[in-house]
Design a protein around this motif. Structure first.
Motif, PDB file in Angstrom:
ATOM      1  N   THR A   1       1.039  -0.975  -0.119  1.00 39.70           N
ATOM      2  CA  THR A   1      -0.170  -0.099   0.006  1.00 39.70           C
ATOM      3  C   THR A   1       0.830   1.156   0.133  1.00 39.70           C
ATOM      4  OG1 THR A   1      -1.680  -1.211   1.063  1.00 39.70           O
ATOM      5  CG2 THR A   1      -1.628   1.406   1.142  1.00 39.70           C
ATOM      6  N   ILE A   2       1.887   1.234   0.830  1.00 42.04           N
ATOM      7  CA  ILE A   2       2.733   2.226   1.001  1.00 42.04           C
ATOM      8  C   ILE A   2       3.520   2.596  -0.470  1.00 42.04           C
ATOM      9  CG2 ILE A   2       4.883   3.166   1.941  1.00 42.04           C
ATOM     10  CD1 ILE A   2       3.950   1.872   4.642  1.00 42.04           C
ATOM     11  N   GLU A   3       3.928   1.671  -1.040  1.00 42.49           N
ATOM     12  CA  GLU A   3       4.765   1.805  -2.177  1.00 42.49           C
ATOM     13  C   GLU A   3       3.680   2.246  -3.452  1.00 42.49           C
ATOM     14  OE1 GLU A   3       8.102  -1.162  -2.958  1.00 42.49           O
ATOM     15  OE2 GLU A   3       6.730  -2.086  -1.396  1.00 42.49           O
ATOM     16  N   ARG A   4       2.242   1.618  -3.258  1.00 42.31           N
ATOM     17  CA  ARG A   4       1.353   2.176  -4.414  1.00 42.31           C
ATOM     18  C   ARG A   4       1.134   3.388  -4.223  1.00 42.31           C
ATOM     19  NH1 ARG A   4      -0.852  -3.167  -3.209  1.00 42.31           N
ATOM     20  NH2 ARG A   4      -2.402  -1.790  -2.045  1.00 42.31           N
ATOM     21  N   ARG A   5       0.919   4.006  -3.138  1.00 41.48           N
ATOM     22  CA  ARG A   5       0.514   5.499  -2.925  1.00 41.48           C
ATOM     23  C   ARG A   5       1.874   6.328  -3.044  1.00 41.48           C
ATOM     24  NH1 ARG A   5      -3.768   6.719   0.606  1.00 41.48           N
ATOM     25  NH2 ARG A   5      -4.975   4.789   1.007  1.00 41.48           N
ATOM     26  N   ALA A   6       2.827   5.942  -3.144  1.00 41.28           N
ATOM     27  CA  ALA A   6       3.999   6.963  -3.583  1.00 41.28           C
ATOM     28  C   ALA A   6       3.963   7.215  -4.768  1.00 41.28           C
ATOM     29  CB  ALA A   6       5.472   6.178  -2.891  1.00 41.28           C
TER      30      ALA A   6
ATOM     31  N   TYR B   1      10.351  -1.091   7.135  1.00 43.23           N
ATOM     32  CA  TYR B   1      10.345   0.384   6.635  1.00 43.23           C
ATOM     33  C   TYR B   1       8.911   1.057   7.061  1.00 43.23           C
ATOM     34  CZ  TYR B   1      10.371   4.399   3.365  1.00 43.23           C
ATOM     35  OH  TYR B   1      10.354   5.705   2.771  1.00 43.23           O
ATOM     36  N   GLY B   2       7.823   0.278   6.711  1.00 45.41           N
ATOM     37  CA  GLY B   2       6.557   0.664   7.063  1.00 45.41           C
ATOM     38  C   GLY B   2       6.488   1.166   8.710  1.00 45.41           C
ATOM     39  N   ARG B   3       7.000   0.192   9.383  1.00 45.15           N
ATOM     40  CA  ARG B   3       7.125   0.625  10.666  1.00 45.15           C
ATOM     41  C   ARG B   3       8.008   1.703  11.084  1.00 45.15           C
ATOM     42  NH1 ARG B   3       9.932  -3.520  14.856  1.00 45.15           N
ATOM     43  NH2 ARG B   3       9.438  -1.970  16.253  1.00 45.15           N
ATOM     44  N   MET B   4       9.036   2.152  10.408  1.00 40.53           N
ATOM     45  CA  MET B   4       9.847   3.260  10.642  1.00 40.53           C
ATOM     46  C   MET B   4       9.073   4.530   9.968  1.00 40.53           C
ATOM     47  SD  MET B   4      13.383   1.870   9.022  1.00 40.53           S
ATOM     48  CE  MET B   4      14.033   3.530   8.693  1.00 40.53           C
ATOM     49  N   LEU B   5       8.469   4.350   9.020  1.00 43.31           N
ATOM     50  CA  LEU B   5       7.434   5.509   8.756  1.00 43.31           C
ATOM     51  C   LEU B   5       6.436   5.992   9.891  1.00 43.31           C
ATOM     52  CD1 LEU B   5       6.730   5.040   4.967  1.00 43.31           C
ATOM     53  CD2 LEU B   5       8.539   6.479   5.856  1.00 43.31           C
TER      54      LEU B   5
ATOM     55  N   ALA C   1      17.079  10.249  11.300  1.00 45.04           N
ATOM     56  CA  ALA C   1      15.673   9.602  11.048  1.00 45.04           C
ATOM     57  C   ALA C   1      15.379  10.107   9.482  1.00 45.04           C
ATOM     58  CB  ALA C   1      14.811  10.179  11.899  1.00 45.04           C
ATOM     59  N   ALA C   2      15.341  11.231   9.172  1.00 43.10           N
ATOM     60  CA  ALA C   2      15.104  11.728   7.910  1.00 43.10           C
ATOM     61  C   ALA C   2      15.577  11.031   6.714  1.00 43.10           C
ATOM     62  CB  ALA C   2      15.212  13.229   7.420  1.00 43.10           C
ATOM     63  N   GLY C   3      16.992  10.829   7.097  1.00 40.68           N
ATOM     64  CA  GLY C   3      17.878  10.004   6.127  1.00 40.68           C
ATOM     65  C   GLY C   3      17.627   8.696   5.811  1.00 40.68           C
ATOM     66  N   MET C   4      16.994   7.872   6.877  1.00 41.02           N
ATOM     67  CA  MET C   4      16.674   6.622   7.036  1.00 41.02           C
ATOM     68  C   MET C   4      15.587   6.112   6.236  1.00 41.02           C
ATOM     69  SD  MET C   4      19.079   4.580   8.346  1.00 41.02           S
ATOM     70  CE  MET C   4      17.872   3.066   8.528  1.00 41.02           C
ATOM     71  N   ILE C   5      14.496   7.506   6.214  1.00 36.93           N
ATOM     72  CA  ILE C   5      13.169   6.972   5.698  1.00 36.93           C
ATOM     73  C   ILE C   5      13.313   7.533   4.170  1.00 36.93           C
ATOM     74  CG2 ILE C   5      11.921   7.046   7.772  1.00 36.93           C
ATOM     75  CD1 ILE C   5      10.849   9.873   6.935  1.00 36.93           C
ATOM     76  N   GLY C   6      14.551   8.087   3.738  1.00 37.55           N
ATOM     77  CA  GLY C   6      14.769   8.398   2.466  1.00 37.55           C
ATOM     78  C   GLY C   6      14.096   9.687   2.057  1.00 37.55           C
ATOM     79  N   ALA C   7      13.977  10.755   2.970  1.00 37.25           N
ATOM     80  CA  ALA C   7      13.420  12.255   2.996  1.00 37.25           C
ATOM     81  C   ALA C   7      14.670  13.047   2.783  1.00 37.25           C
ATOM     82  CB  ALA C   7      12.582  12.521   4.254  1.00 37.25           C
ATOM     83  N   ARG C   8      14.991  13.098   1.765  1.00 39.71           N
ATOM     84  CA  ARG C   8      16.371  13.752   1.399  1.00 39.71           C
ATOM     85  C   ARG C   8      16.350  15.322   1.621  1.00 39.71           C
ATOM     86  NH1 ARG C   8      16.862  10.233  -4.033  1.00 39.71           N
ATOM     87  NH2 ARG C   8      17.752   8.485  -3.286  1.00 39.71           N
TER      88      ARG C   8
ATOM     89  N   LEU D   1       3.472  11.432   4.649  1.00 37.16           N
ATOM     90  CA  LEU D   1       3.445  10.367   5.639  1.00 37.16           C
ATOM     91  C   LEU D   1       1.714   9.789   5.694  1.00 37.16           C
ATOM     92  CD1 LEU D   1       6.402  10.502   7.750  1.00 37.16           C
ATOM     93  CD2 LEU D   1       6.153   9.357   5.885  1.00 37.16           C
ATOM     94  N   ASP D   2       1.247  11.030   6.244  1.00 39.50           N
ATOM     95  CA  ASP D   2      -0.343  10.960   6.167  1.00 39.50           C
ATOM     96  C   ASP D   2      -0.775  10.345   4.974  1.00 39.50           C
ATOM     97  OD1 ASP D   2      -0.304  12.201   8.874  1.00 39.50           O
ATOM     98  OD2 ASP D   2      -0.808  14.066   8.322  1.00 39.50           O
ATOM     99  N   HIS D   3      -0.302  10.968   3.900  1.00 37.52           N
ATOM    100  CA  HIS D   3      -1.019  10.030   2.766  1.00 37.52           C
ATOM    101  C   HIS D   3      -0.710   8.529   2.456  1.00 37.52           C
ATOM    102  CE1 HIS D   3      -2.115   9.646  -1.629  1.00 37.52           C
ATOM    103  NE2 HIS D   3      -0.822   9.204  -1.844  1.00 37.52           N
ATOM    104  N   LEU D   4       0.608   8.442   2.605  1.00 37.89           N
ATOM    105  CA  LEU D   4       1.168   6.983   2.724  1.00 37.89           C
ATOM    106  C   LEU D   4       0.602   5.909   3.570  1.00 37.89           C
ATOM    107  CD1 LEU D   4       5.066   7.578   1.870  1.00 37.89           C
ATOM    108  CD2 LEU D   4       3.087   7.062   0.114  1.00 37.89           C
ATOM    109  N   LEU D   5       0.421   6.549   4.765  1.00 37.65           N
ATOM    110  CA  LEU D   5      -0.176   5.656   5.852  1.00 37.65           C
ATOM    111  C   LEU D   5      -1.422   5.522   6.257  1.00 37.65           C
ATOM    112  CD1 LEU D   5       2.959   6.333   8.274  1.00 37.65           C
ATOM    113  CD2 LEU D   5       2.853   4.451   6.694  1.00 37.65           C
ATOM    114  N   SER D   6      -2.337   6.440   5.525  1.00 32.74           N
ATOM    115  CA  SER D   6      -3.718   6.540   5.699  1.00 32.74           C
ATOM    116  C   SER D   6      -4.629   5.388   6.016  1.00 32.74           C
ATOM    117  CB  SER D   6      -4.310   7.431   4.815  1.00 32.74           C
ATOM    118  OG  SER D   6      -4.242   6.840   3.421  1.00 32.74           O
TER     119      SER D   6
END
Length: 210
Positions: A9-14, A38-42, A78-85, A123-128
């Motif tokens: 779901t997360i990947e499809r929403r990205a 990764y979902g847990r980390m988000l 934390a931002a680096g780990m989730i890919g928030a460059r 993140l709200d969008h990806l995890l809704s």
């Protein structure tokens, strides 16, 4: 919805707009392809930074530059780990300004504010519709090479929690099995110097166990 559907779901929403702010593929790469982790980390990031930049702003306003520096350092990792460059770069600029007392601290913080807000919106969008992750309580009886050890270590390092050092000591055998000796030593050395960002960086590379 089943928990094992969450990563898909997360990947499809990205979509392209979301990936500009949170590079999901890069984030999954950083945790060695573990999509559930990764979902847990988000979810953890969204929970930890639900207050936005207010903790850093409050620390700066009260003159506690050491705390502001530590908070910006943790956010950078934390931002680096989730890919928030973009957020990673903004947090890095703030950390540098605080470390060098350049006088640009508030300007850097003001630049970080919208970057963090934008990531939280993504993140709200990806995890809704994502199922909640498992509890992050410690599980000291985990089997010797239980991958949950790695998830727990990542959680602690992302939080800047000194309990990461205890976990590295108490679960050394299991973590060595997962990471390999060289990678474990690098992570442990960085953590024992309280350089959690460097320890997180060491976990981004593929394990060399075997």
């Amino acid at each position: 919805m089943k928990e094992d559907e969450t990563p898909g779901t997360i990947e499809r929403r990205a979509d392209a707009a979301a990936r500009e702010l949170v590079d999901v593929a890069d984030g999954i790469d950083r945790v060695m392809g573990d999509r559930e982790l990764y979902g847990r980390m988000l979810r953890r990031f969204r929970k930890d930074y639900s207050g936005g930049d207010q903790p850093i702003r409050t620390a700066l306003a009260s003159g506690d530059r050491a705390l502001a520096h530590r908070l910006s350092h943790t956010l950078k990792g934390a931002a680096g780990m989730i890919g928030a460059r973009q957020l990673h770069h903004a947090a890095s600029a703030l950390e540098t300004a605080l470390r060098t007392s350049s006088g640009d601290e508030f300007a850097c913080l003001n630049a970080l504010t919208p970057a963090l807000s934008a990531v939280m919106t993504v993140l709200d969008h990806l995890l809704s519709d994502a199922a909640p992750g498992p509890a992050s309580a410690a599980e000291p009886q985990a089997s010797i090479a239980d991958p949950a050890l790695l998830a727990q270590l990542l959680d602690l390092l992302m939080s800047g929690d000194g309990a990461a050092i205890d976990l590295l000591d108490d679960s050394e055998a299991g973590l060595r099995t997962i990471l390999g000796d060289a990678q474990f030593e690098e992570v442990a050395a960085a953590a024992n110097e309280f350089d959690y960002d460097r320890a997180l960086g060491a976990l981004r590379r593929p394990a060399q166990a075997g």
